[in-house]
Design an enzyme around this catalytic site. Sequence first.
Site, mmCIF file in Angstrom:
data_model
loop_
_atom_site.group_PDB
_atom_site.id
_atom_site.type_symbol
_atom_site.label_atom_id
_atom_site.label_comp_id
_atom_site.label_asym_id
_atom_site.label_seq_id
_atom_site.Cartn_x
_atom_site.Cartn_y
_atom_site.Cartn_z
ATOM 1 N N SER A 254 1.131 -1.438 -0.135
ATOM 2 C CA SER A 254 0.061 -0.258 -0.230
ATOM 3 C C SER A 254 0.473 1.269 -0.088
ATOM 4 O O SER A 254 1.816 1.542 0.423
ATOM 5 C CB SER A 254 -1.078 -0.338 1.020
ATOM 6 N N LYS A 255 0.311 2.087 -0.222
ATOM 7 C CA LYS A 255 0.551 3.669 -0.566
ATOM 8 C C LYS A 255 1.432 4.232 0.614
ATOM 9 O O LYS A 255 2.589 4.807 1.229
ATOM 10 C CB LYS A 255 -0.296 4.730 -0.634
ATOM 11 N N ARG A 256 1.093 3.694 1.688
ATOM 12 C CA ARG A 256 1.093 4.571 3.500
ATOM 13 C C ARG A 256 2.923 3.877 3.664
ATOM 14 O O ARG A 256 3.724 4.643 4.059
ATOM 15 C CB ARG A 256 0.425 3.409 4.436
ATOM 16 N N GLY A 258 5.526 3.151 1.834
ATOM 17 C CA GLY A 258 6.159 3.242 0.175
ATOM 18 C C GLY A 258 5.458 3.598 -0.568
ATOM 19 O O GLY A 258 4.130 3.930 -1.245
#
Length: 488
Positions: A254-256, A258
């Site tokens: 997920s974006k959170r 990396g």
Amino acid sequence: MSVRVRFAPSPTGYLHVGGLRTALYNYFFARKHNGSLVLRIEDTDRTRYVEGAVENLIRTLTWAGIEFDEGPHIGGPHAPYFQSQRLDIYKKHAELLVEKGWAYYAFDSPEELEEARQKSPHHEFKYDRNKMKNQFTIGWGKSLELISQGVPYVIRLKVPDNEEIRFYDIIRGEIIVNSKDVDDQVLLKSDGYPTYHLANVVDDHLMEITHIIRGEEWLPSVPKHILLYKAFGWEVPKLAHLPLLLNKDKTKLSKRQGDVAVEDYIAKGYFRDAFVNFIALLGWNPSADREIYSIDELIQKFELEKVNKSGAIFDVVKLEAINSKYLYSKPIEELAKEFKIWVEKRGYSGYSEDYLRQVVGLLRERVKKLPDIIDFAPYMFERPKQFDLEYFNKHWNPSTKEHLKNILNLFLSTDDFTHTKLHDLVVEYLNSKSLKLKDVVHPLRLAITGLSYGAGIFETLEVLGKKEVVERLEYFIDKVLPELSKES
RNA sequence: GGCCCUAUCGACUAAUGGUUAGGUCACCACUCUUUCAAGGUGGUAGUACGGGUUCGAAUCCCGUUAGGGUCACCA
């Protein structure tokens, strides 16, 4: 029957690295079997549409070297390839299912559904077709009346009460689910758009897809799809659900935690072939004691049956290692051309390709990515502004200045500014003073680069050239040295 | 919580009933050396646990545990 596979992203902004791997495996599989690869855009959610996302997707896919045989950008026999342009097809099929008794009209408002959901603990809500507002509870005639009045409605799949649904996944084997655990999925939304499940099944059939290769997150909805194929009387394509790509903590990438957009990695300067190589080996490998493969080799060796079942952690360190191997083995001319673009992007201009070729040659084995060279060795592009004080203190003694001056004079005296010649001159001088190379190499490096690390100093001098070296040395001795001596 | 999937060194993985459980990255040591790397040599480290089946199990079966996915008029 020839192989036909598809990559079917929804245009929500950018290409996810997990999406790239799915696309890659579809591409490998299609090429390996001389089949076709279709790009289909699943844009059935109007609220999530992002302007320019499709172009962006295609650009990134193209960067990765994935070629499609059919798709919105090249057309094909099954056009249109935008689901939003196939609305009438889905509606017709949904109504056909109602006719056959496999689906039904429902009139519950989103608010009513939300309320019903609130009443059940956890996620235990399941649509109860005997209690909610639909054609069974209000009657067929009344339903038609509501529809003709323009009252919003959806079409839901009528899932059998208690029936075993079996299917076979190429990667996971046989999977059995009881239909009592499957919800009466909405097939056609009240805005006339289909949900993923309907559109996907209809299109895969109409586009004659033979193998569905997609992420594991779709596994739980396969039973619904099986029911749909059965309802339509269609053959189910072969299924292969790929393991997920994970964060370090093993949750879905997920974006959170990396970068998840392929374009982020492009921007960082990873090579296309290195990145593809790395991504391809997450969840599958050709069982050999090597890990560097060209795209052609990956295609030749690809086997769906050998894809792993368990999720793979996306580890940037490994990506860097693979990238650095490519950096080390690519032709230097090719690198120089690409490097020029990075250098100019950083605002440095006027460097010849020959100069950049030498810089790359000198520094490529010290960094992970091509543009890293600029940060690692900024002194190749501008004179040092800062000088490592610790390095200075460690290698400086009262006579060092004198030696540097003498070496400067030696440099001035020669026109053969090759690293071997410079090396010999310095060694000769040091021998006459009974000194060692290390007594003067570090001060010299500091004066020229400001840093304690870098490529061989004589090679560096050669690339910088006589004029530049002499000017830096003079400046260092006259201007920088007094300051450093004060600080130390 | 229901359902489903999964489980080999820290990470990516190899070994599809018989191997001293192999390779790569990372890590450590040594070496080379003109710094930093790269290279070379060597090393630490793994079959989640418990039962079966079998002459023999990382591999097959069952259970436990752990992790993940999914349960929308999102895809």
